[in-house]
Each structure stands twice: as C-alpha cells, then as structure tokens.
Design an enzyme around this catalytic site. Structure first.
Site, mmCIF file in Angstrom:
data_model
loop_
_atom_site.group_PDB
_atom_site.id
_atom_site.type_symbol
_atom_site.label_atom_id
_atom_site.label_comp_id
_atom_site.label_asym_id
_atom_site.label_seq_id
_atom_site.Cartn_x
_atom_site.Cartn_y
_atom_site.Cartn_z
ATOM 1 N N GLU A 82 0.839 -1.194 0.000
ATOM 2 C CA GLU A 82 0.000 0.000 0.000
ATOM 3 C C GLU A 82 0.881 1.253 0.000
ATOM 4 O O GLU A 82 1.861 1.345 0.740
ATOM 5 C CB GLU A 82 -0.865 -0.037 1.260
ATOM 6 C CG GLU A 82 -1.633 1.207 1.565
ATOM 7 C CD GLU A 82 -2.243 1.171 2.957
ATOM 8 O OE1 GLU A 82 -3.053 2.075 3.255
ATOM 9 O OE2 GLU A 82 -1.913 0.259 3.750
ATOM 10 N N ILE A 84 1.346 4.911 1.127
ATOM 11 C CA ILE A 84 0.864 5.811 2.173
ATOM 12 C C ILE A 84 1.534 7.167 1.980
ATOM 13 O O ILE A 84 2.774 7.258 2.003
ATOM 14 C CB ILE A 84 1.158 5.250 3.575
ATOM 15 C CG1 ILE A 84 0.440 3.909 3.773
ATOM 16 C CG2 ILE A 84 0.735 6.245 4.655
ATOM 17 C CD1 ILE A 84 0.767 3.213 5.077
ATOM 18 N N ASP A 191 13.946 -3.409 14.035
ATOM 19 C CA ASP A 191 14.918 -2.460 13.481
ATOM 20 C C ASP A 191 14.326 -1.055 13.564
ATOM 21 O O ASP A 191 14.285 -0.311 12.587
ATOM 22 C CB ASP A 191 15.225 -2.840 12.030
ATOM 23 C CG ASP A 191 16.441 -2.103 11.471
ATOM 24 O OD1 ASP A 191 17.210 -1.521 12.268
ATOM 25 O OD2 ASP A 191 16.629 -2.122 10.239
#
Length: 285
Positions: A82, A84, A191
């Site tokens: 997706e 964003i 991370d």
C-alpha cells in the site's frame, strides 16, 4: 517489473512509475494507476528478502495496534505494498507512538524467535531456534544475535584480539545481565530507528521496513536510541503504558551491541570503536 506483469497483479494498467530516493537497499518506485490508486514497489534483490519483509509486515499488522502498509503482492524478487502519503506529525505524535508501541509489545508468543529467518538491513537475521533457545532469552540472544554477528566480523576482518577478548568475556556475563529482566517473548519491529517509521496523512505513525521476531521488548527500545533517540514524550508514554522492569538502562548496551556489530559488518570500521565501548561497559573492562 514490466507493465504486463504489473497489470496482472494489480488488476489494472499502471499509468506511471516514479523512482523514490532515500533507500540504501532496494530500488523503490511509486506506481500510479489509471483509476487513481497508488502502490509502493520494492525490487532489486532475488534472495527472498522481500518475502521475509512481507511476512514481518503481516505479523505486525495482525496485532492491529500501529498502522502498517498492507501487503498487496510479494515474490522472491519484489514487494508491492500500500502507498501511504507522507503527512506531518500531529501534536501528540510521539506520545501516541510510545503508547502504541507499548501495546504492540504486549502481543506475545510461546517462544523466542520467529517461524523463519529474515534480514536486519541486508544481513541475515537468524530467528529459527532450538527448543532450549526458544525458552531461554539470554541463550537465544547470545547465539542468534551477538555470536552470529561476531562470526561475521571474523569473516570480514574486524575481529582483532581486543574485540575477540571482550566478546569472550561478554559470554560469561551476558546471562546474568539479561536474566534480571526476564519477560515473555514480545512482538518486535526489530529495526526501529527514525528511518523505519513514517507519518501518515492523519499525522500518526506507520511502521515500515521491519526485521520482525519475538524477543525482549527492551531490544526494540534500545534500537530507537542508536541514532540519538526519539522524543522524551515517546519514552514517557511507553513507560506509563507498559513499565519496564528495574535495571533496563543497564541492559540497554547489550541490545545496542547487536545493531552496532551489524553496522560494523555492513558499513565498516567506523563502528568498531562504538562496539568496543559497549563491550567494555558490559564487561566492566
């Protein structure tokens, strides 16, 4: 990836593809389609890295706590997620982020590790654990994190007498250091630094580029401090939502060490001194 393949995956024809800068691993592009939809494409490797990233994103999304890009398609050599749009941080951004991360860390598993190995940057991250390691955090962390990175440092020519001696001393004390903070395995981003979250259109945090596994939540928090740390509001909100056990600050160097050793192996000797400093602090030598 060619237009025919993209059309088959997306169900409509791409109108344009524009490169995105800022990444140091993958070739990233934004795909715009005729219907007005946009997608984020990562490609450039054929080692399975993108499939691992997709599984990490799905695991984070399954907790339904912090927004994560939806995985649209993944294969051995690409990942489509997706798109964003970047927004601006809302006023209480870091307070909200800290609270939500604390909730994410309350998602637990029966054992340490993950169902597959993945990557930390471009370095393999070993998550598949023995039954003993699954139930013993200090053992898991030593074998799958510190020792693994040290072996890479040996291969890369960074393991001189000083580093080798300090790693040996750490092995004898690490269990005592980490056991004091024993907790159930928590879902970790793995991370979490400033480059691995973004701000969405509503001003809220979005987690990206994970190195997911189930481990001690202090490991995620330590990583946030590697390059200067987040806002104090972030840590305050986290602590209010899910207080850390006493002695967390003393354990923090052990969790920073994994990432510093990884940076040593990825980027070179500029991280050697920081690794030695952390080891001396942990071993009191």
């Amino acid at each position: 990836m060619n237009t025919v393949k993209l059309t088959k995956i997306l169900g409509e024809e791409p109108l344009s593809m524009s490169s995105v800068g800022g990444g140091c691993i993958a070739d990233s592009q934004i795909i715009a389609t005729r219907s007005g939809k946009k997608y984020f494409l990562k490609q450039g490797f054929s080692n399975g890295m993108f499939e691992k990233e997709a599984n990490g994103l799905r695991e984070l999304a399954s907790a339904d706590v912090i927004r994560v890009p939806e995985v649209i398609h993944t294969s051995k050599d690409c990942l489509i997620i997706e798109y964003i749009k970047n927004g601006s941080k809302k006023k209480d951004f870091f307070e909200y982020f800290g609270h939500k991360l604390a909730l994410l860390h309350q998602r637990t598993a029966e054992g340490y590790g993950f169902f597959e190995d993945n990557f930390i940057g471009s370095t393999p991250q070993i998550n598949l654990a023995s039954e003993e390691e699954k139930n013993n955090w200090p053992l898991f962390y030593w074998n799958k994190r510190i020792l693994y990175q040290f072996r890479l440092a040996e291969k890369n020519g960074y393991a001189d007498k000083t580093l080798t001696s300090l790693i040996s001393k750490l092995e004898s004390v690490l269990e005592d250091i980490l056991s004091a903070g024993a907790e159930p395995p928590a879902l970790l981003h793995g991370d979490l630094w400033g480059g691995n979250y973004m701000v969405d259109e509503s001003g809220s945090p979005v987690l990206i580029d994970p190195a997911v596994y189930y481990g001690h939540r202090e490991a995620d928090l330590a990583m946030t401090k590697l390059f200067g740390g987040f806002s104090e509001d972030f840590y305050r909100a986290y602590q209010q939502t899910y207080p850390l056990k006493a002695g967390a600050s003393e354990r923090e160097p052990a969790y920073l060490l994994y990432h510093v050793l990884n940076h040593l192996n990825l980027f070179g000797s500029g991280y050697y001194g920081q690794a030695i400093q952390l080891l001396r602090k942990l071993t009191k030598k």
